[in-house]
Design a protein around this motif. Sequence first.
Motif, PDB file in Angstrom:
ATOM      1  N   VAL A 246      65.541  32.464  62.889  1.00 37.61           N
ATOM      2  CA  VAL A 246      66.308  31.301  63.342  1.00 37.61           C
ATOM      3  C   VAL A 246      67.797  31.621  63.286  1.00 37.61           C
ATOM      4  O   VAL A 246      68.321  32.041  62.244  1.00 37.61           O
ATOM      5  N   LEU A 247      68.459  31.418  64.422  1.00 35.79           N
ATOM      6  CA  LEU A 247      69.901  31.656  64.490  1.00 35.79           C
ATOM      7  C   LEU A 247      70.684  30.372  64.226  1.00 35.79           C
ATOM      8  O   LEU A 247      71.663  30.378  63.481  1.00 35.79           O
ATOM      9  N   ARG A 248      70.237  29.265  64.814  1.00 37.26           N
ATOM     10  CA  ARG A 248      70.912  27.985  64.577  1.00 37.26           C
ATOM     11  C   ARG A 248      69.984  26.849  64.990  1.00 37.26           C
ATOM     12  O   ARG A 248      69.054  27.027  65.781  1.00 37.26           O
ATOM     13  N   THR A 249      70.243  25.683  64.430  1.00 38.91           N
ATOM     14  CA  THR A 249      69.464  24.483  64.737  1.00 38.91           C
ATOM     15  C   THR A 249      70.192  23.691  65.814  1.00 38.91           C
ATOM     16  O   THR A 249      71.365  23.331  65.658  1.00 38.91           O
ATOM     17  N   LEU A 250      69.484  23.420  66.906  1.00 37.89           N
ATOM     18  CA  LEU A 250      70.086  22.683  68.019  1.00 37.89           C
ATOM     19  C   LEU A 250      69.880  21.180  67.887  1.00 37.89           C
ATOM     20  O   LEU A 250      70.721  20.395  68.319  1.00 37.89           O
ATOM     21  N   ASP A 251      68.730  20.775  67.299  1.00 37.32           N
ATOM     22  CA  ASP A 251      68.466  19.339  67.142  1.00 37.32           C
ATOM     23  C   ASP A 251      67.497  19.157  65.974  1.00 37.32           C
ATOM     24  O   ASP A 251      66.622  19.993  65.746  1.00 37.32           O
ATOM     25  N   HIS A 252      67.660  18.061  65.239  1.00 39.32           N
ATOM     26  CA  HIS A 252      66.801  17.791  64.074  1.00 39.32           C
ATOM     27  C   HIS A 252      66.299  16.360  64.122  1.00 39.32           C
ATOM     28  O   HIS A 252      67.083  15.414  64.232  1.00 39.32           O
ATOM     29  N   SER A 253      64.969  16.192  64.061  1.00 41.64           N
ATOM     30  CA  SER A 253      64.346  14.869  63.999  1.00 41.64           C
ATOM     31  C   SER A 253      63.473  14.851  62.748  1.00 41.64           C
ATOM     32  O   SER A 253      62.419  15.493  62.721  1.00 41.64           O
ATOM     33  N   PRO A 254      63.883  14.151  61.701  1.00 39.63           N
ATOM     34  CA  PRO A 254      63.156  14.228  60.425  1.00 39.63           C
ATOM     35  C   PRO A 254      61.782  13.562  60.516  1.00 39.63           C
ATOM     36  O   PRO A 254      61.588  12.621  61.290  1.00 39.63           O
ATOM     37  N   PRO A 255      60.827  14.045  59.731  1.00 38.80           N
ATOM     38  CA  PRO A 255      59.509  13.396  59.703  1.00 38.80           C
ATOM     39  C   PRO A 255      59.573  12.056  58.978  1.00 38.80           C
ATOM     40  O   PRO A 255      60.455  11.835  58.133  1.00 38.80           O
ATOM     41  N   ARG A 256      58.658  11.171  59.337  1.00 31.26           N
ATOM     42  CA  ARG A 256      58.580   9.880  58.662  1.00 31.26           C
ATOM     43  C   ARG A 256      57.346   9.878  57.766  1.00 31.26           C
ATOM     44  O   ARG A 256      56.226  10.022  58.263  1.00 31.26           O
ATOM     45  N   PRO A 257      57.519   9.735  56.449  1.00 26.47           N
ATOM     46  CA  PRO A 257      56.364   9.822  55.546  1.00 26.47           C
ATOM     47  C   PRO A 257      55.373   8.689  55.780  1.00 26.47           C
ATOM     48  O   PRO A 257      55.731   7.609  56.279  1.00 26.47           O
ATOM     49  N   GLY A 258      54.121   8.948  55.426  1.00 30.23           N
ATOM     50  CA  GLY A 258      53.089   7.940  55.580  1.00 30.23           C
ATOM     51  C   GLY A 258      53.222   6.838  54.542  1.00 30.23           C
ATOM     52  O   GLY A 258      53.907   6.979  53.524  1.00 30.23           O
ATOM     53  N   LEU A 259      52.554   5.729  54.815  1.00 27.85           N
ATOM     54  CA  LEU A 259      52.517   4.636  53.855  1.00 27.85           C
ATOM     55  C   LEU A 259      51.532   4.979  52.739  1.00 27.85           C
ATOM     56  O   LEU A 259      50.590   5.744  52.941  1.00 27.85           O
ATOM     57  N   SER A 260      51.745   4.416  51.579  1.00 28.41           N
ATOM     58  CA  SER A 260      50.842   4.605  50.455  1.00 28.41           C
ATOM     59  C   SER A 260      49.929   3.398  50.326  1.00 28.41           C
ATOM     60  O   SER A 260      50.300   2.276  50.682  1.00 28.41           O
ATOM     61  N   ALA A 261      48.708   3.636  49.820  1.00 27.28           N
ATOM     62  CA  ALA A 261      47.715   2.576  49.691  1.00 27.28           C
ATOM     63  C   ALA A 261      47.550   2.183  48.230  1.00 27.28           C
ATOM     64  O   ALA A 261      47.427   3.048  47.356  1.00 27.28           O
ATOM     65  N   VAL A 262      47.550   0.884  47.985  1.00 27.69           N
ATOM     66  CA  VAL A 262      47.265   0.348  46.656  1.00 27.69           C
ATOM     67  C   VAL A 262      45.859  -0.235  46.703  1.00 27.69           C
ATOM     68  O   VAL A 262      45.588  -1.153  47.480  1.00 27.69           O
ATOM     69  N   LEU A 263      44.961   0.310  45.898  1.00 30.47           N
ATOM     70  CA  LEU A 263      43.570  -0.132  45.913  1.00 30.47           C
ATOM     71  C   LEU A 263      43.385  -1.418  45.110  1.00 30.47           C
ATOM     72  O   LEU A 263      44.241  -1.811  44.314  1.00 30.47           O
ATOM     73  N   THR A 264      42.239  -2.036  45.322  1.00 29.96           N
ATOM     74  CA  THR A 264      41.851  -3.209  44.539  1.00 29.96           C
ATOM     75  C   THR A 264      41.084  -2.801  43.289  1.00 29.96           C
ATOM     76  O   THR A 264      40.707  -3.653  42.481  1.00 29.96           O
ATOM     77  N   ILE A 265      40.847  -1.521  43.104  1.00 29.96           N
ATOM     78  CA  ILE A 265      39.965  -1.019  42.056  1.00 29.96           C
ATOM     79  C   ILE A 265      40.623  -1.088  40.674  1.00 29.96           C
ATOM     80  O   ILE A 265      41.757  -0.644  40.486  1.00 29.96           O
ATOM     81  N   ASP A 266      39.887  -1.652  39.719  1.00 34.30           N
ATOM     82  CA  ASP A 266      40.271  -1.631  38.313  1.00 34.30           C
ATOM     83  C   ASP A 266      39.676  -0.354  37.728  1.00 34.30           C
ATOM     84  O   ASP A 266      38.462  -0.251  37.527  1.00 34.30           O
ATOM     85  N   ILE A 267      40.507   0.636  37.450  1.00 32.58           N
ATOM     86  CA  ILE A 267      40.014   1.956  37.073  1.00 32.58           C
ATOM     87  C   ILE A 267      39.265   1.924  35.743  1.00 32.58           C
ATOM     88  O   ILE A 267      38.264   2.638  35.546  1.00 32.58           O
ATOM     89  N   GLU A 268      39.705   1.094  34.800  1.00 31.55           N
ATOM     90  CA  GLU A 268      39.010   1.013  33.510  1.00 31.55           C
ATOM     91  C   GLU A 268      37.615   0.435  33.696  1.00 31.55           C
ATOM     92  O   GLU A 268      36.634   0.940  33.124  1.00 31.55           O
TER      93      GLU A 268
END
Length: 695
Positions: A246-268
Amino acid sequence: MERRPRPGKSEGVAREYAQHPDHGEGSPVRFKIWLLAGFILLLFGILTVQLVRLQILQHDQYVARAASNRVRTISLPPARGLIYDADRNLLVENAPAYRITLVAAEIPDEEVGNVSAELAELFDLQAWRIEQQIWERKYSNDPFLPLLVHEEPTPAQVIDVTSSRSTLPGVSVDTVSVRRYEHGQLLGHILGYVGKITEAEYEELSGERYLYSDQIGRAGVEAAYERQLRGTAGRDIVEVDAIGNVLRTLDHSPPRPGLSAVLTIDIELQQRIEEILNNHLGASLYASAVVLDVHSGQVMAMVSVPSYDVNVYSEITTKEYQDLLDNPGQPLKNHAVQDQFPPGSIFKVVTAIAGLAEDAVDPETRIYSPGMLEVHHELSPGIIYRFGDTTQGVFNIRTALAESSNVYFYYVAGGDPYRNPENPPRHPSEQERVDELAEDGIVAGDVEFDGVGNQALAHWAREIGFDSPTGVDLAGEAAGLITSAEQKLQAFGEEWRDGDTYNMAIGQGFTTVTPLQMAVATAAIANGGTVYEPRVVKELIDSEGRVIQPWQPVVRNQLDIDPEILRIVREGMALCTLMGTCHDALVALPEMLVGGKTGTAEFNQTGTAVSGAEEGPTHGWFIAFAPFDDPQIAMVVFFEFSAGYLAAGAGGEILRAWAETSGAIASAIPPPHARVAITDEEYERLYSAVRERSN
């Protein structure tokens, strides 16, 4: 004498040429001239067509190829969303890892053999196969699409590739992330796992910025919420030199992270249920349990044993995978959602609802059970089918639920079998007994009693959630089966008989349900008639913890029914734990009054239900809601190769686990110390106490 003009020199030459034997019309020389001219025209035609194709028809493609020799688009994978339990404890995270890839277009033709040989030596691969893949990709539509060389290189291999950049043009070390599952065995059926995207999937999803090296959800929440968890890829447009630096960057479009999921599960609670099921497994090959919030449909726990560890699934060997497939406990299957079984006597709660809603019985209707029911064949009365009962005596609808009387519910669903005038007469002593009961207003045969019939029973079963998937946000859900007379005729070419209705009344014959469906139906009985769609994901949040997609309960149906009917059924279920077949559940939790129902479903060796006139191995069921006077949860427990009372024992321990983890233990009516024959006085005492606390 006239003199002719002397011909000129040119005319003479022409005459001599024409008179030459090789220069006449059709001579070989002329033919060769025309052939040469035609060939020249053909070449110019081909050249013209090629110029049109290159300059006009495929102009954009070749301009892009030329530009890509110096300008490259590098895809930037997004960070996949995380997964948390109900208290936002981390269950699934992304761990850094390396992968070795190559870009075929960046490898000079004369270096393909050398690169293939060096990679084969580094990673113990076949050089000819690598070379073949490089050439195939070179002449594909996208020669710059990366090829995966090795998915999990060792640190030493990463160093070797990095230090051999000059001899490995087009080969690079990519930093990626892999999923790490906390409680990978405990939550395997809920979380699921990710796997490498296939070529067919890549072709379908490449327009959505999926990469050829991407992982994609394969089961559980990972698959059901793939689009939300995955995020959106970014990209860098860079200028590179001849060997890909790579010699130089001409354009940059950053990635968008995914959403996180909160479960209904009581782990205990999930952990304690798994321990309880394993402790009670005995001769059963598999078991499952589900706990639902009755006011929302949230899945607080869902356990299927045996399970498998999703952490090792992506690296599993062929032999290990075959061992999982051959395991008779079927660990890869979520038995709570993907299996369907005959429900046996737990289905009697549906028969009770149908009987009360259709006015076939009222709360005080009493029916006598002699311990079995004889049904004469409708066309050949000499053929007799005997449908057994687990008890005998006189029952109303509450005590019939408590003692699980088959005969009572045979009558409720299919009516009096002796109304057929073709039936042979009873023995005089038996007829005398029946007549005495009839004088006291007890239904005992030889009376007008028709029952609700198959159609109405099927209607109420479907209203409360059977015969279709519940809609849970997990893949592979089974639908169960509620059979109508028309379906039987189409499938088997046979008419519907009274015996079919009797079987259906007690959850046998053609009826099958999933454990999750049974939990949903129990929740609807407990909450007053609302059939919720069960969910394992409570909400989706962004990387800052902000709720992006809040959870809202989804109502699939609201039973159009008198609330008193469901209260009567709940009272019968409370009496079942106090004085009936569910008493083993009360042994584990005497501090709390709960409503329950057991089921022992007979089936043949193919797993399908048998009729009430047959005998076979049994499955064990237990359903419950708690507390009785203020229902918060509904629960189902299933054991393959077991019995209802055994499932009730495990169910009581699960109810205690919930009560202890939630702090919901409350004082209850002092129950009998053991299940005994209840006198009329004891029944009245217990029923009066239940009625006082009934909502």
